[in-house]
Design an enzyme around this catalytic site. Structure first.
Site, PDB file in Angstrom:
ATOM      1  N   TYR A 434       0.812  -1.227   0.000  1.00 44.33           N
ATOM      2  CA  TYR A 434       0.000   0.000   0.000  1.00 44.33           C
ATOM      3  C   TYR A 434       0.837   1.265   0.000  1.00 44.33           C
ATOM      4  O   TYR A 434       2.040   1.232   0.179  1.00 44.33           O
ATOM      5  CB  TYR A 434      -1.052  -0.005   1.094  1.00 44.33           C
ATOM      6  CG  TYR A 434      -0.678  -0.068   2.538  1.00 44.33           C
ATOM      7  CD1 TYR A 434       0.594   0.151   3.018  1.00 44.33           C
ATOM      8  CD2 TYR A 434      -1.687  -0.341   3.483  1.00 44.33           C
ATOM      9  CE1 TYR A 434       0.876   0.101   4.371  1.00 44.33           C
ATOM     10  CE2 TYR A 434      -1.416  -0.396   4.839  1.00 44.33           C
ATOM     11  CZ  TYR A 434      -0.138  -0.176   5.276  1.00 44.33           C
ATOM     12  OH  TYR A 434       0.127  -0.223   6.617  1.00 44.33           O
ATOM     13  N   GLU A 435       0.161   2.369  -0.267  1.00 43.69           N
ATOM     14  CA  GLU A 435       0.792   3.687  -0.480  1.00 43.69           C
ATOM     15  C   GLU A 435       1.788   3.658  -1.640  1.00 43.69           C
ATOM     16  O   GLU A 435       2.810   4.334  -1.625  1.00 43.69           O
ATOM     17  CB  GLU A 435       1.487   4.179   0.796  1.00 43.69           C
ATOM     18  CG  GLU A 435       0.629   4.158   2.044  1.00 43.69           C
ATOM     19  CD  GLU A 435      -0.666   4.924   1.910  1.00 43.69           C
ATOM     20  OE1 GLU A 435      -0.790   5.713   0.971  1.00 43.69           O
ATOM     21  OE2 GLU A 435      -1.561   4.722   2.742  1.00 43.69           O
ATOM     22  N   GLY A 436       1.456   2.896  -2.653  1.00 45.30           N
ATOM     23  CA  GLY A 436       2.318   2.763  -3.820  1.00 45.30           C
ATOM     24  C   GLY A 436       3.161   1.512  -3.702  1.00 45.30           C
ATOM     25  O   GLY A 436       4.094   1.456  -2.900  1.00 45.30           O
TER      26      GLY A 436
END
Length: 591
Positions: A434-436
């Site tokens: 997550y978050e890229g």
């Protein structure tokens, strides 16, 4: 059940002996003397060990549940959240005008590691709120700040970020959520978002969703995305809560880990929203949260590795298994402890050398953020922008690896839920996604950050390494740390040169080596941290420290990293220089 002890001594060493924060020349740092930081870290460590850590297994076993549209958090979470709010921990680095403590970001990072090690799923509720509040603080109107920030800083209201949709994750230009202007300054938000951490729960009076959506008639793709404030409950002019907004949790996702955090599908059905920042400039505002969140996720990788290492070390010291090949070390017992065996030592040293250098790297990165924000230093901002994908990608890749290695120390018991080690591995796994996702972080590093401003910031990093080596070249005992660091830095420079030469001919040559470059960069950063820590420990020993064992241990761990981990830069360079040929050789149909 696993235990947790806050690494306050190590943090104090990094803050004061390595980073020398009181002399850093950053606004607010002069107040961070040893006694002051010790008081904060000791109190945060106590809460982590006594309140949060005992709930970690509870959250993992129970998870969150939804009944009649209401999401309930695991037993004990609500009371613990109240304690966190009462202590003011969610607003430790937020402005005092909105109820925060106003401390530098570096202190938020330090206590955040402790909270995440103790209970990552729980800490995400306040962490996401911090990110949403930061976006409003940076991009919101004065009215929006006054309306939302005091309650969010205190975590009476929590916050989320809503990006992902069922058909699009990284490629946000494909999103379908719409925001129709209503003529009164509000918008009707309609669409569905997925994977929304802390999207619905029972620990706050209101939840302030920051939602990416497209205003009809705007530009195509990512250039047409705007960001909106969409509260769960509308807020009246006097600040009281009004009617329920048109947003609801459709379901809670069943996940591999972080069970104690409610990961939700959020349905927006004509919900009332307010534009945050400029129309069609939503990504600019969202990245205020994303960059902060990526550093926070890098911290999660470190945090899970740190707590897993603590428990593996305790187990290796206690568990009797086999005899030392050089002779019994526990002659009165039936076997020797695991820690006598060289391969167990290797395993533990890999964990220890990663955790301590990653902690220093993250805290150093936090000083760059403080320098950028508090001193308006554009060079510090550019350098931390370059390092952000390394912090996020490398620390979470390696952090996950370290939790697996910690499991391995336990043998079969590491695979049994009773011992709790699998939770660290399962919780750490999401940080790589997550978050890229980390592959995207690597592409961002090579495709954007490396060449930013003509390569100004990567050259500044090289100069920083060279400057440190030159400054300490004549210091007794430093050669054994500086020479490996210089070799590793040359590997990093060679990789960058390869990208500039070969990437122009075929972009795939750069992209195929992007993850290797991120890891190569990460090793150089951790090598620099070990060199800096070695310098501080050599100085402490020369000055006659009253704790020589601590500093001798630091030096031994630094030597291990230089000898056993930093040489990986040569492997990554060789893989990069092999180009895209081996990676792209197969047709898609032939896999």
């Amino acid at each position: 059940m696993p235990s947790y002890t806050a690494p306050t001594k190590d943090m104090q060493f990094i803050l004061h002996d390595v980073l020398k924060i009181t002399d850093a020349g950053i606004a607010g740092y002069d107040e961070l003397d040893r006694d002051f930081t010790a008081a904060i870290l000791e109190e945060a460590g106590k809460i982590s060990a006594e309140v949060l850590a005992p709930l970690n297994a509870v959250g993992d076993a129970q998870g969150c549940r939804m009944e009649n549209g209401v999401v309930y958090t695991p037993d004990g979470f609500k009371d613990a959240f109240a304690q966190m709010k009462d202590g003011g921990w969610p607003g430790i680095d937020m402005p005092t005008e909105f109820g925060g403590m106003g401390l530098p970001y570096i202190m938020n990072t330090a206590v955040g590691e402790m909270f995440s090690s103790a209970n990552q799923a729980f800490t995400m509720y306040q962490g996401l709120t911090h990110g949403a509040a930061s976006a409003i603080l940076t991009h919101g109107s004065e009215d929006q700040k006054a309306t939302f920030l005091p309650k969010m800083v205190s975590c009476e209201w929590t916050g989320t970020m809503n990006l992902t949709e069922p058909h699009c994750g990284t490629d946000l230009g494909l999103m379908r959520t719409k925001a129709e202007p209503q003529g009164d300054g509000t918008y009707r938000i309609t669409g569905q978002k997925i994977f929304i951490s802390a999207g619905e729960h029972d620990m706050a009076e209101n939840i302030i969703h920051l939602v990416l959506a497209k205003i009809p008639g705007g530009p195509e793709g990512i250039k047409g995305v705007s960001l909106f404030i969409v509260p769960k409950f509308l807020v009246n002019a006097d600040g009281s809560l009004g009617a329920r907004n048109g947003v609801a949790c459709g379901k809670i996702e069943e996940k591999m880990g972080i069970h104690g955090n409610s990961t939700c599908v959020m349905n927006y059905d004509g919900a009332t929203g307010w534009l945050l920042g400029e129309a069609h400039k939503g990504m600019r505002a969202m990245f205020t949260m994303m960059n902060e969140a990526r550093l926070g996720v890098g911290m999660q990788g470190l945090a899970q590795a740190a707590v897993a290492f603590q428990n593996a070390l305790d187990y290796a010291r206690d568990r009797l298994q086999g005899r030392d090949i050089t002779g019994p070390k526990n002659p009165d017992g039936p076997a020797d402890p695991l820690i006598v065996h060289p391969d167990i030592r290797r395993n533990l040293m890999e964990q220890k050398s990663f955790v301590e250098a990653a902690r220093a790297f993250l805290l150093w990165g936090s000083t760059l953020i403080d320098r950028a924000h508090r001193e308006k230093d554009a060079d510090a901002d550019g350098l931390v922008s370059l390092l952000t994908p390394v912090i996020k990608g490398f620390l979470t890749d390696k952090g996950y690896d370290m939790t697996v290695q910690a499991q391995q120390v336990y043998g079969g018991h590491g695979y049994i839920e009773e011992w709790g080690m699998s939770q660290f591995t399962r919780d750490a796994r999401i940080a790589m996604i997550y978050e890229g996702a980390n592959g995207v972080q690597a592409l961002d590093l090579v495709g954007r950050k490396l060449t930013q401003d003509g390569g100004k910031y990567v050259m500044a990093f090289f100069d920083l390494v060279k400057g440190f080596a030159k400054e300490n070249a004549e210091v007794d005992g430093m050669a054994e740390f500086l020479e490996p660091l210089k070799r590793a830095s040359k590997d990093l420079q060679a990789a960058g040169m390869y990208f500039m030469q070969e990437g122009m001919k075929n972009p795939n040559n750069a992209l195929a080596g992007s993850t290797d470059f991120m890891h190569l960069f990460g090793h150089v950063c951790l090598g620099l941290m070990w060199a800096r820590m070695a310098r501080a420990s050599l100085q402490a020993l020369a000055d006659g420290t009253d704790d020589p064992v601590f500093h001798e241990t630091k030096l031994a761990t630094a030597r291990f990293y230089m000898a056993r981990q930093l040489p990986m830069t040569a492997t990554h360079l060789a893989r990069i220089q092999s180009g895209a040929g081996p990676v792209m050789a197969l047709d898609a149909a032939n896999f």
